[in-house]
Write a protein that holds these residues in place. Structure first.
Motif, PDB file in Angstrom:
ATOM      1  N   ASP A   1       9.465 -24.455   7.740  1.00 49.64           N
ATOM      2  CA  ASP A   1       9.078 -25.689   7.461  1.00 49.64           C
ATOM      3  C   ASP A   1      10.031 -26.929   7.618  1.00 49.64           C
ATOM      4  OD1 ASP A   1       6.717 -26.840   6.786  1.00 49.64           O
ATOM      5  OD2 ASP A   1       6.746 -26.734   4.689  1.00 49.64           O
ATOM      6  N   GLN A   2      10.839 -26.569   8.085  1.00 47.05           N
ATOM      7  CA  GLN A   2      12.163 -27.212   8.197  1.00 47.05           C
ATOM      8  C   GLN A   2      12.898 -27.692   9.293  1.00 47.05           C
ATOM      9  OE1 GLN A   2      14.899 -25.606   5.788  1.00 47.05           O
ATOM     10  NE2 GLN A   2      13.813 -24.906   4.025  1.00 47.05           N
ATOM     11  N   ALA A   3      12.936 -27.306   9.863  1.00 45.29           N
ATOM     12  CA  ALA A   3      13.100 -27.116  11.458  1.00 45.29           C
ATOM     13  C   ALA A   3      12.380 -28.018  11.904  1.00 45.29           C
ATOM     14  CB  ALA A   3      13.180 -26.182  12.228  1.00 45.29           C
ATOM     15  N   PRO A   4      12.230 -29.110  13.187  1.00 45.02           N
ATOM     16  CA  PRO A   4      11.387 -29.588  13.322  1.00 45.02           C
ATOM     17  C   PRO A   4      10.611 -28.746  14.814  1.00 45.02           C
ATOM     18  CG  PRO A   4      13.785 -30.827  14.448  1.00 45.02           C
ATOM     19  CD  PRO A   4      13.536 -29.864  13.499  1.00 45.02           C
ATOM     20  N   ALA A   5       9.881 -29.149  15.025  1.00 46.01           N
ATOM     21  CA  ALA A   5       8.873 -28.770  16.364  1.00 46.01           C
ATOM     22  C   ALA A   5       9.946 -28.674  17.817  1.00 46.01           C
ATOM     23  CB  ALA A   5       7.657 -29.716  16.622  1.00 46.01           C
ATOM     24  N   LEU A   6      10.142 -27.779  18.222  1.00 47.07           N
ATOM     25  CA  LEU A   6      11.234 -27.829  18.957  1.00 47.07           C
ATOM     26  C   LEU A   6      10.841 -29.143  20.671  1.00 47.07           C
ATOM     27  CD1 LEU A   6      12.514 -24.404  19.824  1.00 47.07           C
ATOM     28  CD2 LEU A   6      13.813 -26.777  18.204  1.00 47.07           C
ATOM     29  N   ASN A   7       9.196 -28.532  20.549  1.00 50.41           N
ATOM     30  CA  ASN A   7       8.646 -29.362  21.849  1.00 50.41           C
ATOM     31  C   ASN A   7       8.716 -30.709  21.288  1.00 50.41           C
ATOM     32  OD1 ASN A   7       7.139 -29.917  20.034  1.00 50.41           O
ATOM     33  ND2 ASN A   7       5.287 -28.792  20.843  1.00 50.41           N
ATOM     34  N   THR A   8       9.329 -31.704  20.338  1.00 48.56           N
ATOM     35  CA  THR A   8       9.679 -32.955  20.383  1.00 48.56           C
ATOM     36  C   THR A   8      10.915 -33.382  20.521  1.00 48.56           C
ATOM     37  OG1 THR A   8      10.213 -32.458  18.094  1.00 48.56           O
ATOM     38  CG2 THR A   8       7.858 -32.680  18.495  1.00 48.56           C
ATOM     39  N   LEU A   9      11.734 -32.071  20.877  1.00 45.48           N
ATOM     40  CA  LEU A   9      13.183 -32.349  21.007  1.00 45.48           C
ATOM     41  C   LEU A   9      14.024 -32.932  22.602  1.00 45.48           C
ATOM     42  CD1 LEU A   9      14.708 -29.923  18.328  1.00 45.48           C
ATOM     43  CD2 LEU A   9      14.395 -32.348  18.286  1.00 45.48           C
ATOM     44  N   SER A  10      14.549 -33.661  22.422  1.00 47.93           N
ATOM     45  CA  SER A  10      15.000 -33.508  24.545  1.00 47.93           C
ATOM     46  C   SER A  10      16.114 -31.894  24.486  1.00 47.93           C
ATOM     47  CB  SER A  10      15.709 -34.685  24.699  1.00 47.93           C
ATOM     48  OG  SER A  10      16.870 -34.763  24.150  1.00 47.93           O
ATOM     49  N   GLU A  11      15.572 -32.069  25.413  1.00 47.64           N
ATOM     50  CA  GLU A  11      16.912 -31.186  26.246  1.00 47.64           C
ATOM     51  C   GLU A  11      18.392 -31.030  25.972  1.00 47.64           C
ATOM     52  OE1 GLU A  11      18.219 -29.162  30.322  1.00 47.64           O
ATOM     53  OE2 GLU A  11      15.983 -29.664  30.223  1.00 47.64           O
TER      54      GLU A  11
END
Length: 82
Positions: free
Chosen positions: A29-39
């Motif tokens: 519940d802290q790290a952003p959803a990875l699918n929202t980050l650029s490579e």
């Protein structure tokens, strides 16, 4: 196989438990959803965690990843459906 760069296998073994099957969950519940980050952001973050520059509960899962494995992992995540 651990030394081989297999983004899908690495993700399924080390990441999906916290980040979800499609990398769409906020881990701990802290790290952003990875699918929202650029490579590039994923690669930078994974290397920083691996190298101890960022501390958190997910560091052990990243501790022994090679640069090649990190790149393949980021490519796999980036290719997941949004």
């Amino acid at each position: 196989m651990a030394a081989q760069a297999d983004g899908k296998g690495i993700y399924q073994q080390r990441c999906s438990g916290c980040h979800g099957r499609l990398a769409d969950k906020k881990a701990m519940d802290q790290a952003p959803a990875l699918n929202t980050l650029s490579e590039d952001v994923m690669i930078e973050g994974l290397k920083a965690r691996r190298d101890g520059k960022i501390e958190g509960k997910g560091n052990r899962a990243k501790a022994n990843l090679t640069d090649e494995q990190i790149v393949e992992l980021a490519k796999f995540i980036n290719g997941l459906p949004k």
